[in-house]
Enzyme design. Structure first.
Site, PDB file in Angstrom:
ATOM      1  N   HIS A  91      67.228 -90.953  24.636  1.00  0.00           N
ATOM      2  CA  HIS A  91      67.077 -90.200  23.378  1.00  0.00           C
ATOM      3  C   HIS A  91      67.926 -90.776  22.243  1.00  0.00           C
ATOM      4  O   HIS A  91      67.790 -90.338  21.106  1.00  0.00           O
ATOM      5  CB  HIS A  91      67.467 -88.732  23.577  1.00  0.00           C
ATOM      6  CG  HIS A  91      66.589 -87.994  24.540  1.00  0.00           C
ATOM      7  ND1 HIS A  91      65.239 -87.835  24.347  1.00  0.00           N
ATOM      8  CD2 HIS A  91      66.867 -87.382  25.721  1.00  0.00           C
ATOM      9  CE1 HIS A  91      64.717 -87.151  25.360  1.00  0.00           C
ATOM     10  NE2 HIS A  91      65.687 -86.867  26.213  1.00  0.00           N
ATOM     11  N   HIS A 112      61.092 -86.218  29.730  1.00  0.00           N
ATOM     12  CA  HIS A 112      61.160 -86.056  28.272  1.00  0.00           C
ATOM     13  C   HIS A 112      60.797 -87.364  27.559  1.00  0.00           C
ATOM     14  O   HIS A 112      61.065 -88.446  28.076  1.00  0.00           O
ATOM     15  CB  HIS A 112      62.580 -85.637  27.862  1.00  0.00           C
ATOM     16  CG  HIS A 112      63.054 -84.381  28.520  1.00  0.00           C
ATOM     17  ND1 HIS A 112      63.801 -84.388  29.684  1.00  0.00           N
ATOM     18  CD2 HIS A 112      62.867 -83.077  28.190  1.00  0.00           C
ATOM     19  CE1 HIS A 112      64.072 -83.138  30.031  1.00  0.00           C
ATOM     20  NE2 HIS A 112      63.515 -82.317  29.149  1.00  0.00           N
ATOM     21  N   ASP A 157      63.456 -85.874  36.497  1.00  0.00           N
ATOM     22  CA  ASP A 157      63.252 -84.482  36.073  1.00  0.00           C
ATOM     23  C   ASP A 157      61.769 -84.107  36.038  1.00  0.00           C
ATOM     24  O   ASP A 157      61.429 -82.987  35.635  1.00  0.00           O
ATOM     25  CB  ASP A 157      63.953 -84.182  34.727  1.00  0.00           C
ATOM     26  CG  ASP A 157      63.835 -85.290  33.712  1.00  0.00           C
ATOM     27  OD1 ASP A 157      63.082 -86.242  33.944  1.00  0.00           O
ATOM     28  OD2 ASP A 157      64.510 -85.196  32.660  1.00  0.00           O
TER      29      ASP A 157
HETATM   30  C1  FKS Z   1      65.860 -76.669  27.977  1.00  0.00           C
HETATM   31  C2  FKS Z   1      66.518 -77.444  26.839  1.00  0.00           C
HETATM   32  C3  FKS Z   1      66.562 -78.900  27.121  1.00  0.00           C
HETATM   33  C4  FKS Z   1      67.693 -80.952  26.295  1.00  0.00           C
HETATM   34  C5  FKS Z   1      66.972 -81.755  27.290  1.00  0.00           C
HETATM   35  C6  FKS Z   1      67.548 -83.158  27.371  1.00  0.00           C
HETATM   36  C7  FKS Z   1      66.878 -84.038  28.366  1.00  0.00           C
HETATM   37  C8  FKS Z   1      67.620 -85.345  28.587  1.00  0.00           C
HETATM   38  C9  FKS Z   1      66.900 -86.354  29.450  1.00  0.00           C
HETATM   39  C10 FKS Z   1      67.795 -87.578  29.675  1.00  0.00           C
HETATM   40  F1  FKS Z   1      67.173 -88.480  30.408  1.00  0.00           F
HETATM   41  F2  FKS Z   1      68.118 -88.138  28.527  1.00  0.00           F
HETATM   42  F3  FKS Z   1      68.886 -87.243  30.304  1.00  0.00           F
HETATM   43  N1  FKS Z   1      67.371 -79.566  26.150  1.00  0.00           N
HETATM   44  N2  FKS Z   1      65.786 -75.254  27.695  1.00  0.00           N
HETATM   45  O1  FKS Z   1      66.576 -85.828  30.715  1.00  0.00           O
HETATM   46  O2  FKS Z   1      65.695 -86.774  28.869  1.00  0.00           O
HETATM   47 ZN    ZN Z   2      64.599 -85.987  30.784  1.00  0.00          ZN
END
Ligand code: FKS
Ligand code: ZN
Length: 343
Positions: A160, A198, A285
């Protein structure tokens, strides 16, 4: 497959992130890397090595100098202003406001250089983030030396993070830094395949106008999932990079059958690009048991994912990204790597 891992990942251990309206314990925590390491030990996977320090130069090939300077001093400035508590931003720019002037205030600069309130800067953030980038760079070195594959067990993650912004638990874009290092080491073209749940908006932004680097991502559709403002199918790159960005958004509930079909599409595009090396942003994830995600992959599906990636037939650097079902994360990540090796 050599594994690069630095104990310094522990220095990034945030106390809280803002999630669903509450300050909750950080999902992105040291136990994530520990469990992956332990699992690799348990199954007798190839040796784990500490990365070589690579200094600032390879980071400056990808990130803005002002941003890197900010990351190095942000914690000290924050503590002077507010005391010893995680630094979280609270304000961002909106349409009609201006980014011409970089705020002098540390609070202003946290907002200037970030896009969410889930990514605390702590005393050890800079050292942990640079140790992760060093793991990715050491992995790239192994590919350059002729290895078929390597695994950089990076923490904090990176996909990100953009040229001049952090967010989504990421500060330095480990995958993009490794891809750039492969280019600088003589690879004419590189591809980045992002299988984290993500969208890798940072990697996309860094590679957006690049014709020498293909970015392909499978992820939850941004109409319903973080990071919301990046990852649509019509984002295809610009300038020399027009056509070198492929987003494959998938709905909540996606299982292996649908995922595998889409992974085939991704693999076909990567082969057609004919790169010299592949960097995989590896998030687990997409697992059904993940606490913040909504795909439905099973642990054994990750073996199949590894085999499918091996089928692309390129020297491959795996770079660790997300995955928050900590108890199962070791098995899921190791499954991708063994699925790749056994293919
Ligand atoms: C859920 C809110 C989620 C942020 C999610 C970040 C994901 C990070 C990721 C990385 F690989 F960068 F770690 N908020 N209610 O998994 O993409
Ligand atoms: Zn992620």
């Amino acid at each position: 497959m050599i594994v690069f891992y630095s104990e310094e990942h522990r220095l990034q251990s945030g106390r809280s992130e803002l999630n669903d309206g509450q300050l909750v314990p950080c999902y992105e925590k040291p136990a994530r890397a520990d469990i992956v390491r332990d699992r690799l030990d348990t199954i007798g996977f190839d040796p784990v090595q500490a990365p070589e320090p690579h200094g600032l130069a390879p980071l400056e090939r990808v990130h803005d100098a002002g941003y890197l300077a900010f990351l190095q001093t942000a914690w000290t400035e924050w503590v002077e202003e507010h005391g010893d508590w995680d630094a979280l931003p609270l304000n961002w720019v909106a349409p009609g406001m201006h980014r011409r002037v970089v705020p002098r205030s540390i609070d202003g600069r946290l907002g200037y250089y970030s896009f969410d309130a889930g990514t605390p800067i702590t005393a050890g953030t800079w050292r942990a983030a640079t140790s992760a980038a060093d793991s990715a760079l050491s992995g790239a070195d192994r590919l350059r030396a002729g290895d078929r594959s390597a695994f950089a067990l990076c923490r904090p993650p990176g996909h990100h993070a953009g040229k001049a912004f952090y967010g989504g638990y990421c500060f330095l874009n480990n995958a993009a830094i490794a891809a750039q290092s492969l280019r600088d080491g003589g690879a004419a073209r590189v591809a980045v395949l992002d299988v984290d749940y993500h969208h890798g908006n940072g990697t996309q932004e860094i590679l957006w106008e690049r014709g020498d680097a293909l970015f392909v991502s499978l992820h939850a559709d941004p109409v319903e999932e973080f990071p919301y403002f990046s990852g649509h199918a019509d984002e295809t790159g610009a300038g020399a990079g027009e056509g070198a960005n492929l987003n494959l958004p998938l709905p909540w509930g996606t299982d292996w059958a649908a995922y595998a079909e889409t992974l085939d599409v991704a693999a076909g595009r990567i082969r057609a690009f004919a790169p010299d090396a592949l960097v995989v942003s590896l998030g687990a994830d997409t697992y059904g048991g993940d606490p913040i995600s909504r795909f439905r992959l099973l642990s054994e599906d990750f073996l199949r994912m590894g085999a499918a990636i091996a089928g692309i037939g390129l020297p491959t650097l795996f770079v660790m990204e997300g995955g928050y079902a900590v108890d199962d994360l070791g098995v899921n990540v190791a499954n991708v790597l063994t699925g790749f090796e056994d293919a």
